[in-house]
Design a protein around this motif. Structure first.
Motif, mmCIF file in Angstrom:
data_model
loop_
_atom_site.group_PDB
_atom_site.id
_atom_site.type_symbol
_atom_site.label_atom_id
_atom_site.label_comp_id
_atom_site.label_asym_id
_atom_site.label_seq_id
_atom_site.Cartn_x
_atom_site.Cartn_y
_atom_site.Cartn_z
ATOM 1 N N ALA A 126 8.455 37.491 67.831
ATOM 2 C CA ALA A 126 9.136 37.366 66.539
ATOM 3 C C ALA A 126 8.559 38.346 65.526
ATOM 4 C CB ALA A 126 9.031 35.931 66.025
ATOM 5 N N ALA A 127 7.235 38.458 65.500
ATOM 6 C CA ALA A 127 6.591 39.399 64.576
ATOM 7 C C ALA A 127 6.942 40.837 64.941
ATOM 8 C CB ALA A 127 5.082 39.192 64.586
ATOM 9 N N ARG A 128 6.957 41.128 66.251
ATOM 10 C CA ARG A 128 7.320 42.480 66.692
ATOM 11 C C ARG A 128 8.760 42.818 66.297
ATOM 12 N NH1 ARG A 128 5.977 41.939 71.614
ATOM 13 N NH2 ARG A 128 7.986 41.508 72.583
ATOM 14 N N ASN A 129 9.656 41.870 66.452
ATOM 15 C CA ASN A 129 11.052 42.109 66.086
ATOM 16 C C ASN A 129 11.215 42.382 64.598
ATOM 17 O OD1 ASN A 129 11.690 41.757 68.740
ATOM 18 N ND2 ASN A 129 12.733 39.792 68.492
ATOM 19 N N ARG A 130 10.393 41.727 63.781
ATOM 20 C CA ARG A 130 10.456 41.983 62.326
ATOM 21 C C ARG A 130 10.008 43.407 62.014
ATOM 22 N NH1 ARG A 130 8.721 36.496 62.078
ATOM 23 N NH2 ARG A 130 6.518 37.105 61.922
ATOM 24 N N LEU A 131 8.978 43.877 62.699
ATOM 25 C CA LEU A 131 8.507 45.252 62.499
ATOM 26 C C LEU A 131 9.570 46.256 62.955
ATOM 27 C CD1 LEU A 131 4.838 44.786 63.751
ATOM 28 C CD2 LEU A 131 5.527 45.296 61.390
ATOM 29 N N ILE A 132 10.210 45.971 64.083
ATOM 30 C CA ILE A 132 11.262 46.861 64.580
ATOM 31 C C ILE A 132 12.423 46.899 63.592
ATOM 32 C CG2 ILE A 132 13.028 47.089 66.378
ATOM 33 C CD1 ILE A 132 10.926 46.141 68.397
ATOM 34 N N GLU A 133 12.763 45.746 63.027
ATOM 35 C CA GLU A 133 13.855 45.723 62.048
ATOM 36 C C GLU A 133 13.518 46.584 60.829
ATOM 37 O OE1 GLU A 133 16.270 42.495 59.283
ATOM 38 O OE2 GLU A 133 15.477 41.870 61.229
ATOM 39 N N ALA A 162 15.996 42.790 68.951
ATOM 40 C CA ALA A 162 15.596 43.067 67.569
ATOM 41 C C ALA A 162 16.613 43.919 66.806
ATOM 42 C CB ALA A 162 14.236 43.777 67.558
ATOM 43 N N TYR A 163 17.748 44.251 67.429
ATOM 44 C CA TYR A 163 18.745 45.097 66.747
ATOM 45 C C TYR A 163 19.269 44.362 65.511
ATOM 46 C CZ TYR A 163 22.727 48.282 66.178
ATOM 47 O OH TYR A 163 23.627 49.196 65.689
ATOM 48 N N PRO A 164 19.117 44.968 64.328
ATOM 49 C CA PRO A 164 19.453 44.250 63.089
ATOM 50 C C PRO A 164 20.932 44.364 62.705
ATOM 51 C CG PRO A 164 18.385 46.332 62.563
ATOM 52 C CD PRO A 164 18.497 46.267 64.077
ATOM 53 N N SER A 165 21.371 43.441 61.876
ATOM 54 C CA SER A 165 22.762 43.463 61.404
ATOM 55 C C SER A 165 22.792 43.831 59.922
ATOM 56 C CB SER A 165 23.424 42.099 61.632
ATOM 57 O OG SER A 165 22.681 41.066 61.002
ATOM 58 N N PHE A 166 22.544 45.105 59.628
ATOM 59 C CA PHE A 166 22.670 45.598 58.265
ATOM 60 C C PHE A 166 24.145 45.815 57.944
ATOM 61 C CE2 PHE A 166 18.379 47.691 59.303
ATOM 62 C CZ PHE A 166 17.679 46.570 58.899
ATOM 63 N N LEU A 196 5.116 51.803 61.434
ATOM 64 C CA LEU A 196 5.779 50.569 61.858
ATOM 65 C C LEU A 196 5.935 50.524 63.379
ATOM 66 C CD1 LEU A 196 8.459 50.312 59.049
ATOM 67 C CD2 LEU A 196 6.745 48.553 59.572
ATOM 68 N N VAL A 197 6.303 51.656 63.976
ATOM 69 C CA VAL A 197 6.453 51.700 65.439
ATOM 70 C C VAL A 197 5.108 51.439 66.109
ATOM 71 C CG1 VAL A 197 6.982 53.193 67.405
ATOM 72 C CG2 VAL A 197 8.472 53.202 65.398
ATOM 73 N N GLN A 198 4.062 52.040 65.601
ATOM 74 C CA GLN A 198 2.737 51.833 66.181
ATOM 75 C C GLN A 198 2.292 50.381 66.060
ATOM 76 O OE1 GLN A 198 0.537 54.849 64.068
ATOM 77 N NE2 GLN A 198 0.901 56.404 65.653
ATOM 78 N N ARG A 199 2.590 49.761 64.927
ATOM 79 C CA ARG A 199 2.250 48.339 64.750
ATOM 80 C C ARG A 199 3.068 47.473 65.701
ATOM 81 N NH1 ARG A 199 3.073 46.649 58.770
ATOM 82 N NH2 ARG A 199 2.554 44.609 59.682
ATOM 83 N N ALA A 200 4.345 47.818 65.869
ATOM 84 C CA ALA A 200 5.216 47.040 66.754
ATOM 85 C C ALA A 200 4.745 47.136 68.206
ATOM 86 C CB ALA A 200 6.656 47.522 66.627
ATOM 87 N N ARG A 201 4.295 48.321 68.607
ATOM 88 C CA ARG A 201 3.773 48.488 69.972
ATOM 89 C C ARG A 201 2.616 47.526 70.233
ATOM 90 N NH1 ARG A 201 2.830 54.978 70.239
ATOM 91 N NH2 ARG A 201 4.956 55.699 70.687
#
Length: 522
Positions: free
Chosen positions: A461-468, A336-340, A450-455
């Motif tokens: 895919a949805a978790r990765n979007r929250l992590i991003e 999930a590491y993003p490319s900003f 966001l972290v709590q939702r990602a957990r």
């Protein structure tokens, strides 16, 4: 394997004292003009012998308890004397260890671990689910929590369903519990575990231990792995400083050393007797800004400090090119590491932000540092030079290791280091309000939500979007300056076999010494 070209620069000057101390030995070695391109062939694995490993650090607080491992010696003991249910392999992929599988129910509130049958502790007793239950309760004991307690704080109940099945019942969903159970500090020990007389399932067991000096481990006769360790013994030796460590390697007092300065990699590696182990990792050496005290309680100041950094120059000078540029976000190996957009030095914008935050004439700060990891003190020196261009005066306060760690969570501006982890375990350990190592005192409500939702999100895919989204908040207003990810550089004698690059950031192939042997050049 990348080797940075050895050219005179400030990185050379940084290591001048050490190089001067080693010059006689390096000359005596008669090194060839070119660095070797890879390990030499020493033939197939050989059984027997003692491997002597040197590292800097350790002291009276050294421990045999793998659940509270902190320094290099502690970690080496933890990984070789004990096992967790899962582990990260050389490519940082989660793999089975004492568990053959760890799976969750649909909403990630209950996880089930199936234990590997036939495993024995080093004293010959069988490992059962009751030992796993006792180990977890020991780690999260509210009166004496261990290192892994932060990532298991939501563990409501651990139940032995049968002899080889354990159920983890959570008070809230956690889609990454298996990642937490794969940390080396989540050690599985007997119900009656006594740290003074340690019993584990690892490839080696304790022979002798003198805190701050040495540890001798011997092969575990009951080791469960498909292949028993090749070595008879492993000797872990503490050294007070890097100069003494490298001298011990070059004079053959040790067979391998953990963590050499990047500035010395070319010099040591050009000795015909030596090999350099160069591992690309997600290890990071952040500058930590406390977000709850002035001047860093203003996000504009934090952003100005980030814009003062020339990241390419930092990687080149501090790491001698052995690393990759960072972008103020951790967990670079996480899918999930993003490319900003890559943050680059912008001194004009840094000055503008400082002026907007009420510092039109610049800012003077104290940066507290210590030799907690190779490159940390050098990074402080380079940052001070770079920040001056933005009107930031950095006064470096260098402390000894013991003093530094005694109060390190309270410094307004300091440094730290972390090995490779994925985002959620890293956030649990160091970026949430209740994290044990929240070095920046970060309490951003949007980030926490966001972290709590990602957990709790079981769809990857949805978790990765929250992590991003959470990473974007760190990128915009976080308290870390994450300027780069350091390669792990170790050195060893050419007759040592079985050491391979390892992405965890831990030295010497992640300290997986069961795979190592002592051979002869073929």
């Amino acid at each position: 394997m990348h080797h940075a070209r050895w050219t005179p620069s400030r990185r050379t000057l940084i290591g001048t004292t050490l190089l001067v101390g080693l010059s006689g030995l390096l000359t005596a070695c008669g090194r060839p003009p070119a660095l070797k391109t890879g390990p030499i062939d020493i033939g197939p694995p050989v059984t027997g012998g003692t491997l002597r490993i040197g590292f800097v650090g350790g002291g009276a607080a050294d421990t045999l308890d793998g659940a509270i491992a902190t320094n290099l010696g502690d970690v080496a003991r933890a990984i070789n004397m004990y096992d967790a249910l899962l582990y990260r392999d050389d490519d940082f992929v989660l793999q089975p260890l004492l568990a053959t599988s760890v799976t969750s129910n649909p909403d990630a509130t209950v996880w089930t671990a199936k234990l590997r049958p036939g495993v024995k502790f080093c004293d010959g007793r069988p490992v059962t689910s009751k030992d796993v239950v006792a180990s977890m309760r020991r780690i999260i004991d509210p009166d004496d929590p261990k290192s892994g307690a932060a990532s298991l704080g939501h563990l409501r109940e651990v139940v032995a369903l049968d002899e080889h099945t354990v159920e983890f019942r959570l008070s809230q969903p956690d889609s990454a519990l298996d990642d937490s159970l794969g940390q080396y500090s989540i050690t599985i020990v007997p119900e009656d575990f006594d740290p003074a007389k340690p019993v584990g399932t690892g490839p080696f067991m304790l022979q002798s231990f003198t805190p701050g000096q040495s540890t001798i481990l011997r092969r575990n006769p009951h080791y469960w792995g498909d292949e028993a360790p090749y070595l008879d013994e492993v000797e872990l030796l503490n050294f007070n400083d890097t100069d003494a460590l490298i001298n011990a390697l070059l004079s053959s007092q040790v067979d391998a050393v953990a963590q050499i300065p990047a500035a010395l990699a070319e010099v040591i590696g050009s000795d015909a007797r030596m090999q350099i182990l160069n591992s690309k990792t997600g290890m990071w050496l952040p500058f930590t800004m406390r977000t709850d005290v002035a001047p860093f309680n203003d996000a504009r100041v934090r952003q100005a400090f980030r814009l003062a950094v020339d990241r390419d120059q930092m990687v080149e000078q501090v790491l001698s090119g052995y690393g990759t540029v960072g972008n103020d976000m951790f967990a670079s190996f996480d899918p999930a590491y993003p490319s900003f957009p890559q943050r680059v030095q912008d001194l004009a914008e840094a000055k503008r932000l400082l002026a907007e935050a009420g510092h039109p004439d610049g800012l003077s700060v104290e940066l507290v540092t210590a030799p907690i990891q190779a490159g940390v003190v050098e990074a402080a020196q380079v940052f001070a030079e770079q920040a001056a261009g933005a009107g930031i005066t950095v006064k470096i306060k260098k402390m000894d290791l013991t003093s530094y760690w005694g109060d390190y969570l309270n410094y307004p501006f300091s440094q730290s280091f972390w090995y490779t982890r994925n985002f959620l375990p890293q956030a649990n350990s160091g970026a949430m309000p209740d994290s044990p190592f929240n070095e920046t005192h970060w309490t951003d409500k949007e980030f926490v939500a966001l972290v709590q939702r990602a957990r709790g999100e079981t769809n990857e895919a949805a978790r990765n979007r929250l992590i991003e989204q959470a990473q974007k908040i760190m990128y915009d207003r976080g308290g870390n300056i994450i300027w780069g990810f350091a390669n792990q550089l170790d050195a060893y004698q050419s007759y040592v076999g079985g050491l391979v690059p390892n992405a965890t950031g831990l030295p010497l192939s992640g300290f997986q010494l069961r795979r190592v042997w002592i051979g002869e050049p073929a």
